[in-house]
Enzyme design. Structure first.
Site, PDB file in Angstrom:
ATOM      1  N   GLU A  96      65.033  38.831 -29.116  1.00 63.54           N
ATOM      2  CA  GLU A  96      65.575  38.005 -30.197  1.00 63.54           C
ATOM      3  C   GLU A  96      64.637  38.002 -31.391  1.00 63.54           C
ATOM      4  OE1 GLU A  96      65.884  33.801 -29.775  1.00 63.54           O
ATOM      5  OE2 GLU A  96      64.077  33.646 -28.546  1.00 63.54           O
ATOM      6  N   ASP A 144      70.298  37.965 -31.291  1.00 58.10           N
ATOM      7  CA  ASP A 144      69.956  37.817 -29.870  1.00 58.10           C
ATOM      8  C   ASP A 144      70.667  38.914 -29.090  1.00 58.10           C
ATOM      9  OD1 ASP A 144      69.059  36.911 -27.471  1.00 58.10           O
ATOM     10  OD2 ASP A 144      70.133  35.006 -27.493  1.00 58.10           O
ATOM     11  N   HIS A 193      42.394  23.870 -30.671  1.00 60.42           N
ATOM     12  CA  HIS A 193      41.555  22.727 -30.317  1.00 60.42           C
ATOM     13  C   HIS A 193      41.304  22.684 -28.814  1.00 60.42           C
ATOM     14  CE1 HIS A 193      39.630  18.943 -31.212  1.00 60.42           C
ATOM     15  NE2 HIS A 193      40.354  18.310 -30.299  1.00 60.42           N
ATOM     16  N   CYS A 218      43.438  13.132 -29.774  1.00 61.18           N
ATOM     17  CA  CYS A 218      42.789  13.804 -28.647  1.00 61.18           C
ATOM     18  C   CYS A 218      42.032  12.803 -27.789  1.00 61.18           C
ATOM     19  CB  CYS A 218      41.835  14.883 -29.157  1.00 61.18           C
ATOM     20  SG  CYS A 218      40.843  15.651 -27.855  1.00 61.18           S
ATOM     21  N   HIS A 247      37.625  23.089 -26.779  1.00 62.90           N
ATOM     22  CA  HIS A 247      37.058  22.220 -25.741  1.00 62.90           C
ATOM     23  C   HIS A 247      36.705  23.020 -24.495  1.00 62.90           C
ATOM     24  CE1 HIS A 247      37.106  18.184 -27.332  1.00 62.90           C
ATOM     25  NE2 HIS A 247      38.348  18.322 -27.764  1.00 62.90           N
TER      26      HIS A 247
END
Length: 671
Positions: free
Chosen positions: A201, A109, A601, A583, A605
């Protein structure tokens, strides 16, 4: 009684003591900060503002969740807890079997990256408190400024109040990207397949390097940090452990310019996590921390194991599994499979303004930037989404399905302008553009068939009969819980997002409905409004409340091009998964750990709805109102029909073969 009165009087005279925001949480370099002073200043400077009101609303919701969790906890009998403890004991054995101490992971980091780059460019500000950003918002602060309580995602005017001598430097992403590329050249020498969490990072699997060169993880970390400094002139911190979750925690221990190595030994790992505060774990933010602490008395990772029966009784299995894994010090050890990108976006945060010229100017910049990124990666897409955050912190999203696949800045700007125009007049503090539905997805797969093969529906009759209130779940990716920035990264000034690797608080961004005796908890603001069909960002889905009318206050103008179907969904609530995995639109079941699949998904839709709207706009018949798996697919070439299929509109939709849960029955039966 007197103590209670005294406490009440004290709270009313010192209201800032109960005012906790992201600004009052400690980051590296803020260990000696006067937290009460920071709280007081933030409170006084924010009081009465839209931000303050939004924070109060979120605070009220959080307290409500805590009380709700306490009530559920109180209803658990000793027999219930005994049965759940058996589940916990079995799950511990299963999770322990997955423990892999053979890998060596390194998390690196960069130290105050943006600020360090600016200091490198202008040595005159070295040693002085400075922040990257402006009076409206700062992206990061150097360690000198952090001593005053200044931190990322803090409005600049509050930071100036905390530190009067604070120097502001404007954001320069071109510069940061250049130095990020330099660091990644170094990372590839140790792991060609390293995982970039963000510009500053990365996660590296250094197992093979250690074995081939006969060096320890600590020695490799020391060498890598030295190489980064030689290449860039910047310092970084590192953590070495058996998995990514622990490596990320370790990299924060000796910041800045330090490292910490956790030996690959089970007893050492268990000792390390036993006293580790839960907030140190990626994915556990303010809301989750308070629910665990205030409702269940869980403050450390060890207590997650000790009170595992409560977790499995009150949370979904996937969330409880995550908490239990954390308590056992388990995390990802295998390099995640590379997945194709689903979307690409850019957004900018600035001082709230209703100046249309300025807003269109910002939109122009974003279109150019997004187009540049798409061309750089060879992407063309068809779905454009506009994101707005209003002055009152309301999130609105508008989406348009373009007539052709494009990466042209002119095309993006043309359609984005129409979307923005439909929202005006409005005072905005953030604008974002996202392109999705790439041409590669259409060429390589059938959207409907791809969804069926990826998302296998598994029905559990016992769950179907279960009330939503009995299984309050939290969304999170147990496999990627360490692959994201601190939550503040999502509200940083001028963020330039080209990936979705940000993990948010597992509770704070799941404002799903809590149901008690069939009634929705009244304090959720969206419940009082008329129904809004929502397209949400990230892994969110469309959400619908029943028995309400659509809100058309933000619909497109009537003179919009009919071939460009526009969907308008003000984003006021996050995703909604029934029981945390089902869902609400089509009943498909996806565990919370399937983050990428949930995103895909959601995009499906969205794309399906846009396609249906396009079809409806050119048809004289009323389009179907059912928001379920679609009847058509988008493809550059029309699919050949079978000989006996004379009319494609008469085919039986695939969703007809799946049993819907009780929650979806009304939705799917409507004609």
């Amino acid at each position: 009684m007197d103590n209670g009165e005294s406490s009440s009087t004290n709270n009313s005279s010192r209201p800032w003591e109960s005012y906790n925001t992201v600004f009052t949480n400690a980051k590296a370099g803020m260990e000696g900060v006067d937290k009460e002073k920071v709280q007081r200043v933030v409170y006084e400077m924010s009081k009465g503002s839209k931000y303050f009101q939004n924070e109060e609303r979120k605070e009220a919701l959080m307290k409500q969740k805590i009380e709700h969790m306490r009530d559920r906890c109180a209803k658990l009998s000793s027999l219930d807890l005994s049965n759940y403890q058996k589940v916990v004991d079995k799950r511990i054995l299963e999770l322990e079997a997955t423990r892999d101490l053979s890998r060596i992971w390194l998390h690196v980091d960069m130290d105050a990256f943006y600020a360090a780059v600016e200091t490198l460019s202008d040595p005159s500000i070295k040693g002085k408190p400075m922040a990257v950003g402006g009076l409206s918002m700062i992206s990061t602060a150097n360690y000198e400024a952090r001593k005053f309580g200044v931190r990322a995602a803090m409005p600049g005017f509050i930071a100036r109040k905390l530190c009067p001598d604070l120097i502001f430097v404007p954001v320069d992403f071109t510069k940061y990207t250049h130095y990020s590329d330099l660091t990644r050249k170094v990372f590839r020498n140790y792991d060609p397949h390293f995982i970039a969490g963000s510009l500053d990072e990365a996660y590296l699997d250094i197992t093979e390097v250690c074995r081939e060169r006969g060096l320890s993880g600590g020695e490799i970390a020391e060498e890598l940090r030295s190489s980064v400094y030689s290449e860039t002139g910047l310092t970084c911190s590192a953590g070495v452990a058996a998995n990514r979750l622990l490596a990320k925690v370790c990299s924060d221990i000796n910041k800045p310019n330090g490292q910490f190595v956790l030996q690959n030994d089970r007893s050492t790992v268990m000792t390390f996590v036993s006293f580790l505060p839960v907030r140190k774990i990626g994915g556990i933010g303010k809301v989750t921390e308070h629910i665990l602490k205030d409702a269940l008395g869980i403050k450390t990772c060890e207590e997650m194991v000790q009170k595992g029966s409560l977790l499995y009784a009150l949370f979904s299995q996937s969330s409880a599994d995550f908490f239990l894994s954390v308590g056992l010090g388990l995390g990802g050890t295998n390099t995640p499979q590379v997945r194709s990108r689903k979307s690409i976006s850019s957004e900018r945060t600035f001082a709230a303004t209703g100046d249309e010229r300025l807003l269109y100017s910002k939109l122009d910049e974003l279109a150019e930037m997004l187009s540049h990124d798409m061309k750089k990666e060879g992407l063309t897409a068809r779905t454009l989404t506009l994101k707005l955050k209003t002055a009152s912190f309301e999130i609105r999203s508008r989406a348009v399905s373009l007539q052709r696949y494009t990466c042209s800045s002119d095309d993006i700007l043309k359609h984005a302008t129409k979307l923005l125009k439909a929202e005006l007049p409005v005072s905005v503090r953030l604008i974002g553009l996202r392109m999705s539905q790439f041409v590669e997805e259409i060429r390589n797969s059938d959207p409907s068939q791809g969804t069926i093969t990826k998302f296998i529906v598994q029905k559990d009759s016992s769950r179907q009969a279960q009330d939503l209130d009995d299984n309050d779940s939290f969304d999170l990716d147990a496999n990627k819980n360490c692959l994201s920035n601190d939550e503040s990264g999502n509200v940083s000034f001028g963020s330039h997002e080209t990936s979705s690797a940000h993990l948010k608080d597992v509770v704070e961004y799941e404002e799903r409905s809590q149901i008690d005796s069939g009634k929705v908890i009244p304090n959720q603001e969206c419940m009082k409004k008329e129904e809004r069909l929502q397209i949400l960002e990230g892994d969110s889905l469309l959400k619908k409340y029943k028995e309400c009318k659509p809100d058309t206050s933000h619909s497109m103008n009537d003179n919009s091009n009919a071939t460009e179907a526009v969907s308008v969904f003000p984003q006021t609530e996050p995703l909604y998964w029934i029981d945390g995995y089902k869902c609400v639109l089509c009943g498909i079941e996806l565990p919370p750990s399937f983050v990428e699949e949930r995103q895909e998904h959601s995009d499906f839709h969205l794309a399906q709805r846009l396609q249906n709207e396009e079809t409806g706009s050119s048809s004289s018949t009323t389009p179907s109102k059912r928001r379920i798996l679609g009847k058509e697919k988008v493809n550059s070439k029309p699919k050949k029909q079978k000989p006996d299929q004379k009319d494609s509109s008469k085919h039986i939709p695939i969703h007809a073969f799946f049993t819907k849960s009780n929650q979806n029955s009304n939705e799917t039966q409507r004609k």
